[in-house]
Design an enzyme around this catalytic site. Structure first.
Site, short mmCIF file in Angstrom:
data_model
loop_
_atom_site.label_atom_id
_atom_site.label_comp_id
_atom_site.label_asym_id
_atom_site.label_seq_id
_atom_site.Cartn_x
_atom_site.Cartn_y
_atom_site.Cartn_z
N GLU A 300 0.16 -1.92 -10.26
CA GLU A 300 -0.14 -2.38 -8.91
C GLU A 300 -1.50 -1.88 -8.42
O GLU A 300 -1.64 -1.39 -7.30
CB GLU A 300 0.97 -1.96 -7.94
CG GLU A 300 2.33 -2.54 -8.32
CD GLU A 300 3.45 -2.25 -7.33
OE1 GLU A 300 3.39 -1.22 -6.66
OE2 GLU A 300 4.36 -3.09 -7.25
N ASP A 374 12.67 -3.69 -9.70
CA ASP A 374 12.13 -2.82 -8.65
C ASP A 374 13.14 -2.56 -7.53
O ASP A 374 13.02 -3.13 -6.46
CB ASP A 374 10.88 -3.48 -8.06
CG ASP A 374 10.17 -2.59 -7.05
OD1 ASP A 374 10.53 -1.41 -6.97
OD2 ASP A 374 9.28 -3.09 -6.34
N GLU A 402 14.25 0.15 1.07
CA GLU A 402 13.20 -0.87 1.10
C GLU A 402 13.76 -2.29 0.99
O GLU A 402 13.37 -3.18 1.74
CB GLU A 402 12.22 -0.62 -0.05
CG GLU A 402 11.17 -1.70 -0.18
CD GLU A 402 10.19 -1.45 -1.32
OE1 GLU A 402 10.28 -0.39 -1.98
OE2 GLU A 402 9.34 -2.32 -1.54
#
Ligand code: BDP
Length: 713
Positions: A300, A374, A402
């Site tokens: 990322e 993820d 998240e």
């Protein structure tokens, strides 16, 4: 003092029966030490806590004495008396002061403890004072749970060596994927100002066996390695040391360029190696028990060894060599994927790391997320577990929610952790569970560990949602022993947090234990994943299909079209199933044997195909979304019943959050089902409540200020 005062006030309130309006703000976590009102139980505990003898006299022993005083004054209204060993009802002493058989002391290691009771005396013993602290917390946990102490015989030692929180906290106090306010690290006022929070944070962690913390975000800023910040880090390390907590930092791979003035960060360049060696020397001169570095590299947009044509082992080993003289460890993350790589994202970590097995130096651990994508609401276990017998792998779980409702939804994560840990990799035949990889027993790893991405922030109750404290608690308990079960952990947490009233314990336990499955049901049932809104990951946005990176679009993951839905990861598709050992690979590969909970993770199937229940896939999808909503409504009803038993503030705050959760569950169902219907063209099954709005409405919703968004560096 505040506790003592609080307890006195509480006792008075209880006496005058004025508890009705009584409120708690949640700051005390599971260390509330609520006054014990049952008189025979109170008498029982008074027998043990009135006088104690503590032989250790280092800073950890000071912590033990303080915690005992706090607990006893709050629960029993007394300050225990320190007395001689023969007169004491509670003895806390390292083994060399007592006559403990070797077959017991041998099992305790450096952090374990033995609690025993004999003729009215309880003894907590250990090889070290940290072991004594852990034993003391265990005793206090039993007391909060109302357990009798008269015939204890408990031998406990942690099953993993490094039990570590990862704070994704930035130096400006923002917290990536943090939903509980700002970072608790007040960098600006450190090192001079020591916030009471740091001490209470250390207490909470020690009470559940967490022994390490990474203070900074994996998307790292090199500034934390400059002398000014290292002074601040040192101040925190000094606070945490008596609680057995070692500090780690994230290391930005390009730090030699950014703060060192070098032209390169190539791990094979001698000047880079020297720079890191000097940096390590500097850190250890200030923090002698510094734990080491956590590194996110070539993922990322983060820099890493591949920028210089080197591989992950080259990068990790270079840092490991710098830390080795001081006993430090490198935790190198396997969370790597690239949109320039055409292969399925789910396969990329395995593809990169498996060939490097055995090439890492002995103080390197590879930190692997529980699943191959993820932190999705539900993922199959990561295929790297079991696949690297010669490299210690550690687990990375996400505690912060998240992708699981952030700080508005009640989702108890221990069942998710448990499902992953109890998965059988078959790496060495049957019973090669992920837990046995993590605790080191399967491959005889010398280094073992479990990391949890923290959900802690400046909110008064630490975690935003009052019930999210349970996820911090559960992580600590499972890191200590990956074999523990979610139900037992919930039971402990509820008793310490809300009391021992049967109705309370049973109701909250049921509610918590169903909550994860419920969230999966209204968000991403049947193996769907990554349907969340871009970047903030708040709420549904399965329609997004046009970002600069395809692997950041929900469409990449569900691939729904007129013909069907799901990601074909079988041998006719991306062949991700082949990364698992047989028979797991073939089980996942065949839609008939693939567990339905992972069906669309591994298979692209027609809307009309038949499920085991006899429903079509389309009907099953609708059923799950609707059922998720129904389950949230059941949670609301269950919680309502607890009003007479829980203080107003906490009851009210969970009630309001459950109301939001219901709305959000409906939103998930409506947005996803309207979008999927635009593909399938099929009518909604009758049992499904029709969407409240049309698809365009859901597509128009924007959340530019949603919390926890990753800042731009
Ligand atoms: C993802 C988060 C991102 C993190 C990344 C990571 O969206 O903010 O930086 O994981 O783990 O879940 O590095």
């Amino acid at each position: 003092m505040t506790f003592i005062l609080r307890s006195t006030i509480l006792n008075v309130l209880i006496l005058i029966g004025a508890l009705d309006g009584y409120s708690e703000n949640g700051y005390d976590l599971w260390l509330r030490y609520a006054p014990i009102t049952d008189s025979s139980l109170k008498d029982h505990y008074l027998d043990y806590f009135t006088s104690f003898h503590c032989i250790a006299d280092d800073p950890t022993a000071v912590v033990i004495r303080k915690e005992l005083a706090l607990a006893a004054s709050s629960m029993l209204g007394i300050i225990p008396n320190e007395t001689s060993r023969s007169k004491a009802s509670l003895v806390i002493a390292t083994v060399e002061n007592l006559d403990i058989p070797a077959n017991i002391t041998n099992q305790l290691g450096t952090e374990g403890y033995y609690i025993s009771a004999n003729r009215g005396q309880v003894t907590v013993t250990a090889n070290t004072s940290i072991g004594l602290l852990y034993g003391t917390y265990h005793l206090l946990r039993l007391t909060q749970m109302g357990e009798p102490l008269g015939s204890l015989s408990i031998i406990e030692a942690p099953k993993t060596k490094i039990r570590i929180l990862n704070h994704w906290d930035n130096l400006d106090r923002s917290s990536e994927r943090g939903y509980a306010g700002f970072s608790i690290w007040d960098w600006h006022r450190l090192p001079g100002y020591i916030d009471q929070r740091y001490i209470d944070y250390a207490r909470a962690n020690a009470s559940i066996g967490i022994n390490a913390t990474v203070l900074t975000n994996v998307n790292a800023n090199a500034q934390v390695l400059t002398p000014m910040y290292l002074e601040k880090v040192k101040a925190l390390a000094d606070v945490f040391r008596p609680y057995g907590i070692r500090v780690y930092l994230t290391a930005r791979f390009s730090a030699p360029i950014e703060i060192g003035g070098l032209k390169t960060a190539d791990p094979l360049a001698p000047e880079v190696q020297t720079w890191w060696q000097k940096k390590a020397e500097e850190i250890y001169s200030m923090i002698p028990d510094f734990g080491g570095f956590l590194v996110k590299a070539n993922s990322e947009g983060q820099p890493g060894p591949q920028n210089y044509g080197r591989n992950h082992a080259d990068g990790a080993n270079m840092l490991a060599d710098a830390l080795r003289p001081f006993g430090g460890t490198v935790m190198w993350r396997a969370f790597v994927y690239s949109d320039e790589e055409p292969d399925d994202r789910a396969k990329q970590a395995y593809n990169e790391f498996k060939p490097l097995d055995g090439q890492f130096h002995e103080n390197v651990m590879i930190q692997v997320k529980n699943g191959p994508i993820d932190f999705q609401p539900r993922e199959p276990f990561h295929p790297l577990f079991g696949a690297m017998p010669n490299t210690p792998l550690m687990m990375e779980f996400q505690i912060t929610q998240e992708y699981l409702g952030q700080a508005t939804q009640l989702v108890y994560l221990a069942p998710m952790y448990e499902e992953c840990l109890q998965s059988d990799t078959y790496a060495k035949g049957e019973s090669s569970t992920v837990a046995s990889v993590i605790d080191g027993t399967l491959h005889d790893y010398q280094l073992t560990g479990m990391a949890g991405v923290a959900n802690i922030g400046t909110d008064i109750n630490w975690t935003g949602h009052p019930m999210a404290q349970s996820n911090w608690y559960a992580f600590g308990r499972l890191a200590w022993n990956p074999q523990l079960d979610a139900q037992q952990i919930a039971d402990e947490w509820i008793r310490a947090t809300f009391g021992n009233e049967r109705k309370v314990v049973e109701t909250i336990s049921e509610l918590m234990l169903n909550s994860w499955e419920t969230a999966v049901s209204y968000m991403t049932p049947l193996g769907l994943h990554h349907l969340m809104g871009t970047s903030h990951h708040y709420g549904p946005a399965p329609w997004v299909d046009n970002l600069s990176r395809a692997d950041w679009t929900p469409y990449y993951y569900h691939k729904s079209n007129q013909g069907g839905i799901g990601f074909d990861r079988t041998s006719t598709g991306s062949n991700a199933t082949s990364q698992y050992f047989p028979p797991v690979a073939s089980t996942f590969n065949d839609p008939d044997s693939c567990p339905e909970k992972f069906l669309l993770w591994f298979h692209h199937l027609p809307w009309t195909c038949k499920m085991k229940s006899g429903k079509t896939l389309w009907e099953a999808l609708a059923y799950h979304y609707q059922n998720g909503v129904a389950e949230v409504r059941r949670m609301q009803a269950q919680w309502k019943q607890l009003k007479p038993y829980i203080d107003h503030e906490r009851h009210q705050s969970v009630s309001m959050l459950l109301d939001i959760q219901e709305q959000e569950a409906i939103w998930w169902k409506d947005a996803c089902m309207s979008y999927f219907q635009s593909k399938s063209g099929l009518p909604y099954p009758e049992a499904m409540e029709a969407p409240q709005h049309d698809l365009e409405y859901y597509q128009s919703l924007k959340f530019p200020f949603a919390p926890g968004i990753r800042p731009k560096w």
